[in-house]
Design a protein around this motif. Structure first.
Motif, PDB file in Angstrom:
ATOM      1  N   CYS A 180       0.811  -1.217   0.000  1.00 44.52           N
ATOM      2  CA  CYS A 180       0.000   0.000   0.000  1.00 44.52           C
ATOM      3  C   CYS A 180       0.845   1.267   0.000  1.00 44.52           C
ATOM      4  CB  CYS A 180      -0.934  -0.002   1.215  1.00 44.52           C
ATOM      5  SG  CYS A 180      -2.115  -1.379   1.200  1.00 44.52           S
ATOM      6  N   THR A 181       2.164   1.129  -0.040  1.00 44.70           N
ATOM      7  CA  THR A 181       3.054   2.284  -0.195  1.00 44.70           C
ATOM      8  C   THR A 181       3.968   2.014  -1.387  1.00 44.70           C
ATOM      9  OG1 THR A 181       4.701   1.363   1.339  1.00 44.70           O
ATOM     10  CG2 THR A 181       2.997   2.810   2.269  1.00 44.70           C
ATOM     11  N   PHE A 182       4.409   3.073  -2.032  1.00 47.00           N
ATOM     12  CA  PHE A 182       5.243   2.878  -3.214  1.00 47.00           C
ATOM     13  C   PHE A 182       6.117   4.102  -3.441  1.00 47.00           C
ATOM     14  CE2 PHE A 182       0.935   4.195  -4.341  1.00 47.00           C
ATOM     15  CZ  PHE A 182       1.131   5.362  -5.047  1.00 47.00           C
ATOM     16  N   ASN A 183       7.218   3.872  -4.160  1.00 41.68           N
ATOM     17  CA  ASN A 183       8.119   4.929  -4.609  1.00 41.68           C
ATOM     18  C   ASN A 183       8.468   4.649  -6.067  1.00 41.68           C
ATOM     19  OD1 ASN A 183       9.206   6.746  -2.211  1.00 41.68           O
ATOM     20  ND2 ASN A 183       8.975   4.651  -1.415  1.00 41.68           N
ATOM     21  N   HIS A 184       8.166   5.600  -6.919  1.00 39.00           N
ATOM     22  CA  HIS A 184       8.449   5.417  -8.336  1.00 39.00           C
ATOM     23  C   HIS A 184       9.309   6.573  -8.831  1.00 39.00           C
ATOM     24  CE1 HIS A 184       6.149   1.997 -10.099  1.00 39.00           C
ATOM     25  NE2 HIS A 184       5.627   2.020  -8.892  1.00 39.00           N
ATOM     26  N   ARG A 185      10.132   6.250  -9.788  1.00 38.85           N
ATOM     27  CA  ARG A 185      10.986   7.263 -10.406  1.00 38.85           C
ATOM     28  C   ARG A 185      10.683   7.292 -11.899  1.00 38.85           C
ATOM     29  NH1 ARG A 185      17.598   7.357 -10.699  1.00 38.85           N
ATOM     30  NH2 ARG A 185      17.855   9.602 -11.059  1.00 38.85           N
ATOM     31  N   TYR A 186      10.368   8.467 -12.396  1.00 42.57           N
ATOM     32  CA  TYR A 186      10.063   8.640 -13.807  1.00 42.57           C
ATOM     33  C   TYR A 186      11.180   9.464 -14.441  1.00 42.57           C
ATOM     34  CZ  TYR A 186       5.511   7.097 -12.219  1.00 42.57           C
ATOM     35  OH  TYR A 186       4.490   6.370 -11.649  1.00 42.57           O
ATOM     36  N   VAL A 187      11.799   8.882 -15.463  1.00 42.00           N
ATOM     37  CA  VAL A 187      12.957   9.507 -16.098  1.00 42.00           C
ATOM     38  C   VAL A 187      12.688   9.664 -17.592  1.00 42.00           C
ATOM     39  CG1 VAL A 187      15.424   9.320 -16.604  1.00 42.00           C
ATOM     40  CG2 VAL A 187      14.521   8.486 -14.415  1.00 42.00           C
ATOM     41  N   LYS A 188      13.012  10.851 -18.117  1.00 46.40           N
ATOM     42  CA  LYS A 188      12.930  11.073 -19.566  1.00 46.40           C
ATOM     43  C   LYS A 188      14.059  11.988 -19.983  1.00 46.40           C
ATOM     44  CE  LYS A 188       9.965  12.366 -23.396  1.00 46.40           C
ATOM     45  NZ  LYS A 188      10.447  11.188 -24.153  1.00 46.40           N
ATOM     46  N   SER A 189      14.752  11.568 -21.036  1.00 43.50           N
ATOM     47  CA  SER A 189      15.947  12.307 -21.448  1.00 43.50           C
ATOM     48  C   SER A 189      15.623  13.628 -22.108  1.00 43.50           C
ATOM     49  CB  SER A 189      16.795  11.444 -22.390  1.00 43.50           C
ATOM     50  OG  SER A 189      16.029  11.089 -23.537  1.00 43.50           O
ATOM     51  N   ASN A 190      14.472  13.726 -22.780  1.00 44.43           N
ATOM     52  CA  ASN A 190      14.109  14.965 -23.458  1.00 44.43           C
ATOM     53  C   ASN A 190      12.724  15.416 -22.995  1.00 44.43           C
ATOM     54  OD1 ASN A 190      13.751  17.163 -25.065  1.00 44.43           O
ATOM     55  ND2 ASN A 190      13.915  16.073 -27.024  1.00 44.43           N
ATOM     56  N   PRO A 191      12.639  16.110 -21.871  1.00 47.05           N
ATOM     57  CA  PRO A 191      11.332  16.512 -21.331  1.00 47.05           C
ATOM     58  C   PRO A 191      10.613  17.546 -22.183  1.00 47.05           C
ATOM     59  CG  PRO A 191      13.108  17.545 -20.089  1.00 47.05           C
ATOM     60  CD  PRO A 191      13.752  16.576 -21.034  1.00 47.05           C
ATOM     61  N   GLN A 192      11.298  18.116 -23.199  1.00 43.87           N
ATOM     62  CA  GLN A 192      10.622  19.079 -24.066  1.00 43.87           C
ATOM     63  C   GLN A 192       9.577  18.388 -24.953  1.00 43.87           C
ATOM     64  OE1 GLN A 192      11.310  22.269 -23.521  1.00 43.87           O
ATOM     65  NE2 GLN A 192      12.810  21.586 -21.994  1.00 43.87           N
ATOM     66  N   SER A 289      13.596  17.904 -10.562  1.00 38.18           N
ATOM     67  CA  SER A 289      14.568  16.947 -11.088  1.00 38.18           C
ATOM     68  C   SER A 289      15.997  17.328 -10.755  1.00 38.18           C
ATOM     69  CB  SER A 289      14.412  16.834 -12.620  1.00 38.18           C
ATOM     70  OG  SER A 289      13.115  16.369 -12.955  1.00 38.18           O
ATOM     71  N   GLY A 290      16.232  18.630 -10.511  1.00 35.51           N
ATOM     72  CA  GLY A 290      17.570  19.085 -10.162  1.00 35.51           C
ATOM     73  C   GLY A 290      18.502  19.053 -11.362  1.00 35.51           C
ATOM     74  N   GLY A 291      19.784  19.161 -11.120  1.00 35.37           N
ATOM     75  CA  GLY A 291      20.778  19.094 -12.183  1.00 35.37           C
ATOM     76  C   GLY A 291      20.665  20.263 -13.133  1.00 35.37           C
ATOM     77  N   ASN A 292      20.911  19.996 -14.419  1.00 30.01           N
ATOM     78  CA  ASN A 292      20.911  21.058 -15.430  1.00 30.01           C
ATOM     79  C   ASN A 292      19.543  21.276 -16.071  1.00 30.01           C
ATOM     80  OD1 ASN A 292      20.616  18.774 -16.958  1.00 30.01           O
ATOM     81  ND2 ASN A 292      22.608  18.935 -18.001  1.00 30.01           N
ATOM     82  N   ARG A 293      18.511  20.649 -15.522  1.00 33.51           N
ATOM     83  CA  ARG A 293      17.137  20.816 -15.992  1.00 33.51           C
ATOM     84  C   ARG A 293      16.945  20.338 -17.434  1.00 33.51           C
ATOM     85  NH1 ARG A 293      14.096  24.717 -13.135  1.00 33.51           N
ATOM     86  NH2 ARG A 293      13.118  25.435 -15.069  1.00 33.51           N
ATOM     87  N   GLN A 294      17.847  19.492 -17.900  1.00 32.64           N
ATOM     88  CA  GLN A 294      17.742  18.956 -19.253  1.00 32.64           C
ATOM     89  C   GLN A 294      17.187  17.526 -19.279  1.00 32.64           C
ATOM     90  OE1 GLN A 294      18.352  20.912 -21.996  1.00 32.64           O
ATOM     91  NE2 GLN A 294      18.503  22.459 -20.384  1.00 32.64           N
ATOM     92  N   GLU A 295      16.961  16.965 -18.083  1.00 42.32           N
ATOM     93  CA  GLU A 295      16.455  15.602 -18.005  1.00 42.32           C
ATOM     94  C   GLU A 295      15.421  15.510 -16.890  1.00 42.32           C
ATOM     95  OE1 GLU A 295      18.333  11.133 -18.175  1.00 42.32           O
ATOM     96  OE2 GLU A 295      19.230  12.560 -16.757  1.00 42.32           O
ATOM     97  N   LEU A 296      14.309  14.847 -17.174  1.00 44.31           N
ATOM     98  CA  LEU A 296      13.263  14.672 -16.170  1.00 44.31           C
ATOM     99  C   LEU A 296      13.618  13.498 -15.266  1.00 44.31           C
ATOM    100  CD1 LEU A 296      10.328  15.451 -15.216  1.00 44.31           C
ATOM    101  CD2 LEU A 296       9.550  13.554 -16.664  1.00 44.31           C
ATOM    102  N   LYS A 297      13.672  13.764 -13.955  1.00 48.01           N
ATOM    103  CA  LYS A 297      13.930  12.717 -12.962  1.00 48.01           C
ATOM    104  C   LYS A 297      13.008  12.966 -11.774  1.00 48.01           C
ATOM    105  CE  LYS A 297      18.833  12.065 -14.095  1.00 48.01           C
ATOM    106  NZ  LYS A 297      20.237  12.123 -13.575  1.00 48.01           N
ATOM    107  N   LEU A 298      11.770  12.521 -11.920  1.00 48.87           N
ATOM    108  CA  LEU A 298      10.787  12.746 -10.872  1.00 48.87           C
ATOM    109  C   LEU A 298      10.684  11.530  -9.953  1.00 48.87           C
ATOM    110  CD1 LEU A 298       7.689  14.491 -12.512  1.00 48.87           C
ATOM    111  CD2 LEU A 298       9.323  15.465 -10.900  1.00 48.87           C
TER     112      LEU A 298
END
Length: 308
Positions: A180-192, A289-298
């Motif tokens: 009933c609890t979860f942690n997910h990470r969503y990553v995308k190299s080109n969030p544009q 997402s932090g970093g250089n804001r060029q990659e989505l890391k939620l």
């Protein structure tokens, strides 16, 4: 031959089985039901069919389903259901004459005399209804099949929850987790490319029930956004027994959503377009997402609990 005659002839010969649950019901309901009532005026009259063959009178010659009012007929007395009348372009599929707008009031009276089981009897519904009430009930019957909750394609599979779970696992290769609890990470190299981020679906088994976690990218107006929301694999009255929370955090900030999961009776698009979930603007998502804001890391964390 009248206009559309060849079309009608083809339909009559092939007896295509069109399905229209709102205006017709299976003849099997009558054949197998022990709850039939005698149609007034049909029994005991020489030359008239017995109650055993009432379903033959009400069977549409095109879709083979049981006709319900309004029942149409051509000038020669050939009948068909209102749904098929629209499909045959006002041309009788039996004699190919023009149908016009003649109603068969006698057969409509026969239809009104029937008591029938719900068409979802095989799924567990044991109720018996007068004909008109049956049609209304079937639109909201709690035993009616569910649509596949998979949002990535126009999937036409329907069934009970057990069947859909097997379908999601075997055919759509959906990830399934217990807890009933979860942690997910969503990553995308080109969030544009918001349109191409599409969606993700994960199933959770919690409290002996199943929940669908959706995550996707789309536009609200011209603003690109990401959205996460939960759907319950069951009816709305059961869904309201649960609550859930979603949390996204990063760079020392935190965004929290709390709500009630929506039933999968509500389509994925309906829930998404109602914005009933955690919505994150793209700029804010990149900030998280932090970093250089060029990659989505939620990182999205969540919890499901049951109200007592």
């Amino acid at each position: 031959m009248s206009p559309g005659g060849r079309f009608c002839e083809d339909v009559a010969e092939s007896r295509m089985a069109f399905a229209d649950s709102d205006v017709a019901t299976s003849t099997g309901d009558v054949r197998t039901s022990p709850f039939r009532k005698a149609a007034p005026g049909l029994l005991g009259i020489p030359g008239m069919p017995s109650n055993h063959n009432v379903h033959d009178l009400l069977e549409c010659p095109v879709c083979m389903n049981l006709m319900c009012p309004p029942i149409h007929q051509c000038p020669n007395g050939h009948t068909l259901c209102s749904s098929c009348k629209a499909r045959v372009h006002n041309c009788c599929p039996t004699c190919r004459n023009e149908l016009g707008n003649i109603r068969c009031l006698a057969l409509e009276k026969v239809a009104e005399s029937l008591d029938l089981p719900c068409r979802y009897q095989i799924y567990g519904c044991q109720d018996i209804f007068p004909y008109y009430s049956k049609l209304k009930h079937e639109k909201i019957c709690k035993y009616r099949p569910y649509n596949c909750p998979y949002a990535g394609a126009d999937c036409s599979v329907t069934g009970d929850i057990q069947l859909l779970m097997m379908h999601l696992k075997n055919d759509h290769k959906v990830d399934m987790h217990d807890g009933c609890t979860f942690n997910h990470r969503y990553v995308k190299s080109n969030p544009q490319e918001v349109d191409n981020a599409t969606w993700m679906l994960t199933i959770f088994n919690c409290f002996g029930r199943q929940f669908c976690l959706h995550f996707e990218a789309f536009h609200i107006g011209t603003a690109p956004v990401y959205m996460a929301f939960l759907r319950f694999m069951g009816d709305d009255d059961e869904a309201k027994q649960f609550n859930y929370s979603l949390e996204v955090s990063g760079s020392g900030r935190k965004l929290i959503w709390q709500g009630i999961p929506r039933s999968i009776r509500d389509s994925h698009r309906k829930v998404r377009d109602s914005q009933d979930g955690l919505i994150i603007q793209r700029n804010l998502a990149l900030f998280f997402s932090g970093g250089n804001r060029q990659e989505l890391k939620l990182k999205v964390a969540g919890r499901i609990w049951k109200e007592h």
